[in-house]
Design a protein around this motif. Structure first.
Motif, PDB file in Angstrom:
ATOM      1  N   ARG A  63      18.994  50.344  85.303  1.00  0.00           N
ATOM      2  CA  ARG A  63      18.138  50.293  84.143  1.00  0.00           C
ATOM      3  C   ARG A  63      18.842  49.794  83.015  1.00  0.00           C
ATOM      4  O   ARG A  63      18.120  48.944  82.207  1.00  0.00           O
ATOM      5  N   LEU A  64      20.252  49.700  82.892  1.00  0.00           N
ATOM      6  CA  LEU A  64      20.901  49.073  81.729  1.00  0.00           C
ATOM      7  C   LEU A  64      20.756  47.469  82.212  1.00  0.00           C
ATOM      8  O   LEU A  64      20.906  46.919  81.207  1.00  0.00           O
ATOM      9  N   GLY A  65      20.495  47.329  83.393  1.00  0.00           N
ATOM     10  CA  GLY A  65      20.731  45.817  83.654  1.00  0.00           C
ATOM     11  C   GLY A  65      19.058  45.393  83.734  1.00  0.00           C
ATOM     12  O   GLY A  65      18.797  44.204  83.970  1.00  0.00           O
ATOM     13  N   GLY A  66      18.243  46.091  83.260  1.00  0.00           N
ATOM     14  CA  GLY A  66      16.823  45.627  83.131  1.00  0.00           C
ATOM     15  C   GLY A  66      15.866  46.012  84.444  1.00  0.00           C
ATOM     16  O   GLY A  66      14.794  45.445  84.518  1.00  0.00           O
ATOM     17  N   ILE A  67      16.385  46.583  85.457  1.00  0.00           N
ATOM     18  CA  ILE A  67      15.640  46.808  86.478  1.00  0.00           C
ATOM     19  C   ILE A  67      14.772  48.041  86.722  1.00  0.00           C
ATOM     20  O   ILE A  67      15.389  49.168  86.266  1.00  0.00           O
ATOM     21  N   SER A  68      13.706  47.890  87.213  1.00  0.00           N
ATOM     22  CA  SER A  68      12.928  48.957  87.352  1.00  0.00           C
ATOM     23  C   SER A  68      13.432  50.022  88.670  1.00  0.00           C
ATOM     24  O   SER A  68      13.613  49.402  89.574  1.00  0.00           O
ATOM     25  N   VAL A  69      13.269  51.201  88.520  1.00  0.00           N
ATOM     26  CA  VAL A  69      13.667  52.191  89.432  1.00  0.00           C
ATOM     27  C   VAL A  69      13.018  53.485  89.566  1.00  0.00           C
ATOM     28  O   VAL A  69      12.566  54.026  88.281  1.00  0.00           O
ATOM     29  N   THR A  70      12.803  53.894  90.891  1.00  0.00           N
ATOM     30  CA  THR A  70      12.489  55.254  90.937  1.00  0.00           C
ATOM     31  C   THR A  70      13.113  55.966  91.943  1.00  0.00           C
ATOM     32  O   THR A  70      13.652  55.579  93.005  1.00  0.00           O
ATOM     33  N   TRP A  74      25.825  47.014  89.779  1.00  0.00           N
ATOM     34  CA  TRP A  74      25.939  45.655  89.008  1.00  0.00           C
ATOM     35  C   TRP A  74      25.461  44.578  89.998  1.00  0.00           C
ATOM     36  O   TRP A  74      24.937  43.341  89.473  1.00  0.00           O
ATOM     37  N   LYS A  75      25.640  44.639  91.277  1.00  0.00           N
ATOM     38  CA  LYS A  75      25.432  43.588  92.477  1.00  0.00           C
ATOM     39  C   LYS A  75      24.116  43.696  92.625  1.00  0.00           C
ATOM     40  O   LYS A  75      23.442  42.511  92.857  1.00  0.00           O
ATOM     41  N   LEU A  76      23.273  44.766  92.677  1.00  0.00           N
ATOM     42  CA  LEU A  76      21.813  44.794  92.673  1.00  0.00           C
ATOM     43  C   LEU A  76      21.086  44.235  91.369  1.00  0.00           C
ATOM     44  O   LEU A  76      20.056  43.356  91.330  1.00  0.00           O
ATOM     45  N   THR A  77      21.737  44.740  90.470  1.00  0.00           N
ATOM     46  CA  THR A  77      21.280  43.722  89.136  1.00  0.00           C
ATOM     47  C   THR A  77      21.337  42.358  89.132  1.00  0.00           C
ATOM     48  O   THR A  77      20.319  41.784  88.759  1.00  0.00           O
ATOM     49  N   ALA A  78      22.420  42.166  89.519  1.00  0.00           N
ATOM     50  CA  ALA A  78      22.737  40.401  89.252  1.00  0.00           C
ATOM     51  C   ALA A  78      21.937  39.721  90.531  1.00  0.00           C
ATOM     52  O   ALA A  78      21.217  38.536  90.072  1.00  0.00           O
ATOM     53  N   PRO A  89      26.833  46.269  82.750  1.00  0.00           N
ATOM     54  CA  PRO A  89      26.472  45.889  84.155  1.00  0.00           C
ATOM     55  C   PRO A  89      25.794  44.605  84.550  1.00  0.00           C
ATOM     56  O   PRO A  89      25.504  44.635  85.704  1.00  0.00           O
ATOM     57  N   ASP A  90      25.441  43.838  83.383  1.00  0.00           N
ATOM     58  CA  ASP A  90      24.733  42.867  83.723  1.00  0.00           C
ATOM     59  C   ASP A  90      25.640  41.643  83.405  1.00  0.00           C
ATOM     60  O   ASP A  90      24.869  40.449  83.344  1.00  0.00           O
ATOM     61  N   ALA A  91      26.817  41.740  83.201  1.00  0.00           N
ATOM     62  CA  ALA A  91      27.512  40.410  82.788  1.00  0.00           C
ATOM     63  C   ALA A  91      29.000  40.684  82.982  1.00  0.00           C
ATOM     64  O   ALA A  91      29.430  41.546  83.026  1.00  0.00           O
ATOM     65  N   HIS A  92      29.661  39.389  83.646  1.00  0.00           N
ATOM     66  CA  HIS A  92      30.969  39.558  83.609  1.00  0.00           C
ATOM     67  C   HIS A  92      31.541  39.452  82.334  1.00  0.00           C
ATOM     68  O   HIS A  92      30.874  38.845  81.419  1.00  0.00           O
ATOM     69  N   LEU A  93      32.826  39.802  82.191  1.00  0.00           N
ATOM     70  CA  LEU A  93      33.368  39.755  80.652  1.00  0.00           C
ATOM     71  C   LEU A  93      34.693  38.811  80.767  1.00  0.00           C
ATOM     72  O   LEU A  93      35.711  38.984  81.635  1.00  0.00           O
ATOM     73  N   LEU A  94      34.753  37.575  80.258  1.00  0.00           N
ATOM     74  CA  LEU A  94      35.811  36.840  80.247  1.00  0.00           C
ATOM     75  C   LEU A  94      36.689  36.904  78.976  1.00  0.00           C
ATOM     76  O   LEU A  94      36.539  37.027  77.727  1.00  0.00           O
ATOM     77  N   LEU A  95      38.043  37.261  79.241  1.00  0.00           N
ATOM     78  CA  LEU A  95      38.984  37.616  78.376  1.00  0.00           C
ATOM     79  C   LEU A  95      39.694  36.099  78.018  1.00  0.00           C
ATOM     80  O   LEU A  95      40.482  35.858  79.026  1.00  0.00           O
ATOM     81  N   ILE A 100      36.548  39.785  84.211  1.00  0.00           N
ATOM     82  CA  ILE A 100      36.460  41.097  84.613  1.00  0.00           C
ATOM     83  C   ILE A 100      35.216  41.378  85.044  1.00  0.00           C
ATOM     84  O   ILE A 100      34.047  40.907  84.314  1.00  0.00           O
ATOM     85  N   ARG A 101      34.962  42.025  86.200  1.00  0.00           N
ATOM     86  CA  ARG A 101      33.508  41.997  86.754  1.00  0.00           C
ATOM     87  C   ARG A 101      33.015  43.317  85.794  1.00  0.00           C
ATOM     88  O   ARG A 101      33.383  44.093  85.351  1.00  0.00           O
ATOM     89  N   PRO A 102      31.673  43.511  86.092  1.00  0.00           N
ATOM     90  CA  PRO A 102      30.775  44.465  85.468  1.00  0.00           C
ATOM     91  C   PRO A 102      31.558  45.927  85.849  1.00  0.00           C
ATOM     92  O   PRO A 102      31.377  47.015  84.873  1.00  0.00           O
ATOM     93  N   ASP A 103      31.860  46.005  87.109  1.00  0.00           N
ATOM     94  CA  ASP A 103      32.390  47.281  87.443  1.00  0.00           C
ATOM     95  C   ASP A 103      33.881  47.566  86.976  1.00  0.00           C
ATOM     96  O   ASP A 103      34.551  48.785  87.270  1.00  0.00           O
ATOM     97  N   GLY A 104      34.420  46.588  86.144  1.00  0.00           N
ATOM     98  CA  GLY A 104      35.943  46.828  85.555  1.00  0.00           C
ATOM     99  C   GLY A 104      36.975  46.374  86.418  1.00  0.00           C
ATOM    100  O   GLY A 104      38.109  46.498  85.978  1.00  0.00           O
ATOM    101  N   HIS A 105      36.715  45.810  87.532  1.00  0.00           N
ATOM    102  CA  HIS A 105      37.677  45.032  88.411  1.00  0.00           C
ATOM    103  C   HIS A 105      37.898  43.578  87.931  1.00  0.00           C
ATOM    104  O   HIS A 105      37.098  43.008  87.689  1.00  0.00           O
TER     105      HIS A 105
END
Length: 510
Positions: free
Chosen positions: A31-38, A312-316, A424-430, A467-472
């Motif tokens: 949901r944070l990535g804008g994906i519909s979910v049930t 994050w992988k499903l979101t991307a 969850p919908d973006a990588h972070l570039l430092l 940095i990946r959306p999951d923090g790695h």
């Protein structure tokens, strides 16, 4: 939200079987990535009999990376030590490199309530009293068969994720093998009233068996025990209060005035790991992928970490930022973590079920190592808590930080820390270059330009990190690496990762 019995709007919908902690966290991530979910959950309400009581440091970090940790910190009891195989000496979490150097003691029922509130607040649809019974898959969608109080119906989604436990209907319907070893040990568990409770943190282990006692928030106590009679593959019948009294007194010398049980149960050490975490449009997470003896309170935590990797992988993929091949990295990265979970669980089980003089000496030796070898204690604590998980690159030239978990770095020029910038919908570039010239907008990318404030040693010589959306860490470059390509709008390794959706890069520089 998707109405029951109707198709989802478009191709950006995921059906999750199972509304426990794993399914709920995955739903929130999507949901944070804008994906519909049930989320389809068979139970009509949250089970008050909490299997899990422990939230580990890495799981708290995951919650913090989405701003969801504060209610857990407000309610959970912080415990800076952890047990390993009921040894007398404990793991010391105080030296862990994390803002949360402790475990949270919080019943799973409350954890589920908080995660459900989080997911619902983000717009997830959660239907209770309904059960996934099967599915059919086409090239572009999966049609999920569901049974509810009013009969059978179908929900269509782009993907189906089985978070439905060790007896997973989704895993079975997908034909995914669940190999492993059968149960040979039966532990005892009872949630009871104690008229004369022992001191906090009580545990005892002798040749007659082992027992641990932990207070529960409702005034009850949880008693967990094993003994020589636990070494059996035969089911001896349901656990009774009299048996729990006798076995506890045999080890502790007292039954502590045990009475009025609200839950009595046996649990086995069957150990299994799903052969595949993904098959086509069907994926698995949590207990649907791994079954083991509940040693160290890690099962729920590893499951939430599965969901964090997958979300994050499903979101991307569904947002069109990445090709579907990105989903293959979910199995490649998380299956080895599940395998390590099996190894650690079996090792602790062996130490917990040895009652011979030789076995007790082995326990004493191992316990002494924890007490006298801080480096050994720390390494084991990092593994148990999930902080040591690394997703290795296939490139031997990869920067040493590649695949490791990024710490909650302090960033200059902002009052925020790294965890607060993760999405969850973006990588972070430092961008750590002096002039911030890597700061260029790219789809699926957030940027922080500026130096780090008192970084740990491994981060002091970096020129940039992704940095990946999951923090790695997906990619990193040293200060002395070549600048060629680092300032280019085309061909930079970090840019390729973002644009292709690959989990990480093995390249050191641009």
């Amino acid at each position: 939200m998707v109405k029951l019995g109707e198709k989802s709007a478009g191709d950006r919908h995921v059906v999750i079987a199972g509304g426990g902690p794993v399914g709920l966290w995955l739903a929130a991530e999507l949901r944070l990535g804008g994906i519909s979910v049930t989320v389809v959950e068979e139970r009509t309400e949250i089970d008050r009999r909490s299997k899990a009581l422990t939230v580990h440091p890495r799981t708290i970090e995951i919650l913090a990376s989405r701003g969801a940790h504060r209610p857990f910190l407000a309610e959970g009891l912080t415990i800076p030590f952890g047990h390993f195989a009921m040894l007398d000496d404990r793991l010391d979490f105080r030296e862990l490199d994390t803002p949360f150097p402790y475990t949270l003691f919080l019943p799973q029922a409350r954890t589920e309530e908080l995660l459900q509130e989080h997911a619902l607040g983000l717009g997830a649809s959660i239907v209770r009293g309904h059960r996934v019974t099967g599915f059919t898959e086409t090239g572009r969608a999966v049609t999920v068969q569901v049974t509810g109080p009013d009969g059978a119906y179908e929900i269509e989604g782009a993907y189906l994720v089985g978070c439905d436990g060790t007896g997973s209907t989704v895993r079975t319907a997908a034909g995914i093998d669940f190999p492993g070893t059968p149960s040979t040990v039966l532990g005892r568990l009872g949630d009871v009233i104690l008229d004369n409770p022992p001191p906090s943190g009580f545990s005892s282990f002798r040749d007659q068996g082992g027992v641990m006692v932990a207070p529960l928030p409702d005034g009850r106590f949880r008693i967990v025990g094993v003994g020589p009679d636990s070494l059996t593959a035969e089911w001896p019948g349901d656990l009774t209060l009299d048996e729990l009294r006798r076995s506890t007194a045999a080890v502790a010398g007292d039954d502590f005035g045990m009475r009025d049980p609200s839950w009595l149960s046996r649990f086995g050490n069957a150990t299994r790991l799903a052969a595949e975490y993904r098959r086509g449009r069907v994926l698995l997470a949590g207990d649907a992928t791994h079954q083991h003896f509940p040693t160290g309170g890690v099962g729920m935590n590893v499951g939430i970490q599965d969901a964090h990797n997958l979300g994050w992988k499903l979101t991307a993929t569904l947002n069109g930022h990445s090709p579907e091949a990105l989903l293959d990295t979910y199995h490649a990265e998380r299956h080895p973590v599940g395998s390590q979970l099996m190894e650690h669980s079996r090792a602790q089980t062996a130490l917990m079920t040895t009652f011979t003089p030789e076995g007790l000496d082995l326990r004493a030796l191992f316990s002494g190592m924890l007490a006298t070898q801080p480096a050994f204690n720390l390494a084991l604590a990092e593994r148990l808590t999930g902080l040591a998980v690394r997703y290795p690159s296939t490139d031997p030239a990869a920067h040493p930080l590649t695949g490791t978990r990024a710490p909650d770095l302090a960033l200059t020029g902002t009052d925020k820390r790294l965890f607060e910038l993760l999405r969850p919908d973006a990588h972070l570039l430092l961008d750590l270059t002096p002039d911030g010239t890597l700061d260029r907008p790219t789809q699926g990318l957030a940027v922080h330009a500026g130096p780090l404030d008192r970084p740990p040693a491994a981060w002091r010589e970096l020129r940039a990190a992704l940095i990946r959306p999951d923090g790695h860490v997906a990619w990193a470059a040293q200060r002395d690496d070549t600048a060629e390509g680092m300032h280019s709008t085309q061909g930079s390794p970090w840019r390729k990762i973002v644009e292709t959706g690959s989990g990480q890069s093995g390249e050191r520089n641009g």
